[in-house]
Structures are given as C-alpha cells and as structure tokens.
Enzyme design. Sequence first.
Site, PDB file in Angstrom:
ATOM      1  CE  LYS A   8      41.016 -54.977  -4.364  1.00 20.67           C
ATOM      2  NZ  LYS A   8      41.906 -55.587  -3.323  1.00 20.67           N
ATOM      3  CG  ASP A 136      42.651 -50.511  -5.795  1.00 17.82           C
ATOM      4  OD1 ASP A 136      42.579 -49.272  -5.728  1.00 17.82           O
ATOM      5  OD2 ASP A 136      42.197 -51.265  -4.919  1.00 17.82           O
TER       6      ASP A 136
END
Length: 274
Positions: A8, A136
């Site tokens: 990401k 995350d």
Amino acid sequence: MITFPNAKINLGLSITEKRPDGYHNLETVFYPVALEDALEIRTSPEADKKFSLHQYGMEISGNPEDNLVVKAYLLLDKEFHLCPIEIHLYKHIPSGAGLGGGSSDAAFMLKLLNEHFQLNLSEDQLEIYAATLGADCAFFIRNAPTFAEGVGNIFSPIPLSLKGYQILIIKPDVFVSTREAFANIHPHHPEYSIKEAIKRPVNEWKEILINDFEDSVFPQHPVIGEIKAELYRQGAVYASMSGSGSSVYGLFEPEGTLPETDWGTNVFCFKGRL
C-alpha cells in the site's frame, strides 16, 4: 494454496495530535498497489511441530516466531486448532519502506487460512483478528482505498480511484526508525484535511496533500528528499514518501512512458500501474 499479498501507499499523512497514552492521532489514506509478495501454505498432518516457515527473495531478519505470518497462524490456531502447515513466503515488498509488506502478509495469511480451513469468518471478524497484529493489518482484509484515523486503526471507505495512473516506487538503502520519524513532529491540523485534499485533481495534490513525516525524515536522510525532487523533475504529477519511509513514490499520467533512471546501487525500484 497460494495468495499474493500486495503493498500500500499513503496518500498524505497528517499527525494531528499527541494522545495521553503517548501515541499520536493521525489521518491518512491507504491505497493498494500491485507490488506483491507470494504466500503459500501446505498442510502437514504428520509434522511434529505446528508450523515451518520457508522464506525466499528479500532477506527478513529475526526469528520465524516473530514473523507476522506465523503470528497470524498461531492466532487462529489458538481458537480453531488448525492442522500443522508449511508456510512458503517469497518477499518482494521491501521491509522498512512504509509499504505495509509485513502487515499485508499477515492479513492475507488470515484470509488464506480462513479459506483453506473453511473457518467461515466474515470480513468484519477477520478485521478484528488482523487489528491485533498491527494497526494497518486490518486495511488489507478489504484491500480497498481507505481513510484511516486514530492511530491508523479506524477505517472508513472512500470513493477514490487512481485507475490507470502509472506509479514508480523507489526505496534507497536507508532505514528510518520510528523514533527518528517522530523526532521533529509537531502535531497540527493541516490547512487542507486529507479528505478535502484527495477530492481535488491529482495535479493539485503537490501543494495540499502532505506527509508530515517528510519534514522530520528528509533532514536526517537527504537522499529520500532528493528522490522525491527527482521524481518531480522526471514528470510525476504527485510524489510523496510513503508512511514514515524510506520509500518514495511518484504518480505519473496514464499516457506516456515511465522514465528510465539509474537510481544507484542497492536501491529498490518498482514500476507499475494503479
């Protein structure tokens, strides 16, 4: 059974306040990128231990028990008493890059185990498990553009698509510790909130979509700032450090060819399309 955990990038990152517990509240957008590891599991019913981990590609330091894919397996094994497995992990996402590689591996491991052993866990349930492994990690369960706040653990989906844009990710041979990244951070609310900034055209992001860690990290590691500047010189419409570094990415218009540049020795480079 095999899966491909992806990286990401952070689109903007604002450190908004320091909390009483010593952590910091932040705002950012997580956006998935097609830079991938490969993760495979094979059941080993006759094995004399619960798991074996085989790693390939980029070297990962530390004990196997500390690897997040192992922690993900042990987390579900504690509740569901899973069959012993062999884990094969091929690393292509660099660690210490702000790209979420370890977190992605863990989340995809949870999804892989859920499918392989038919645990019938919902995405909501998988997110709860993932959140115990890292702030995350839970993002990678749904793996879609997401606005994150709190300590990076409170998520809401956002209607953002960068489909077609080309991306160039550069990671120099530099390690940025969390302590370094926070060393000169002064929490504040930016003039443009992350949510407001990403609604603007991408070619306006340069001045309004800011990663607060850059002000702290660039003076300590000038090469990271130099890479960002070079990406702009080569035509990026937007460039930023991802997370607390040390990788930097540039977004380029869908048309055209990404620049061919010698970034030096021991520098990781990924070219792709969103």
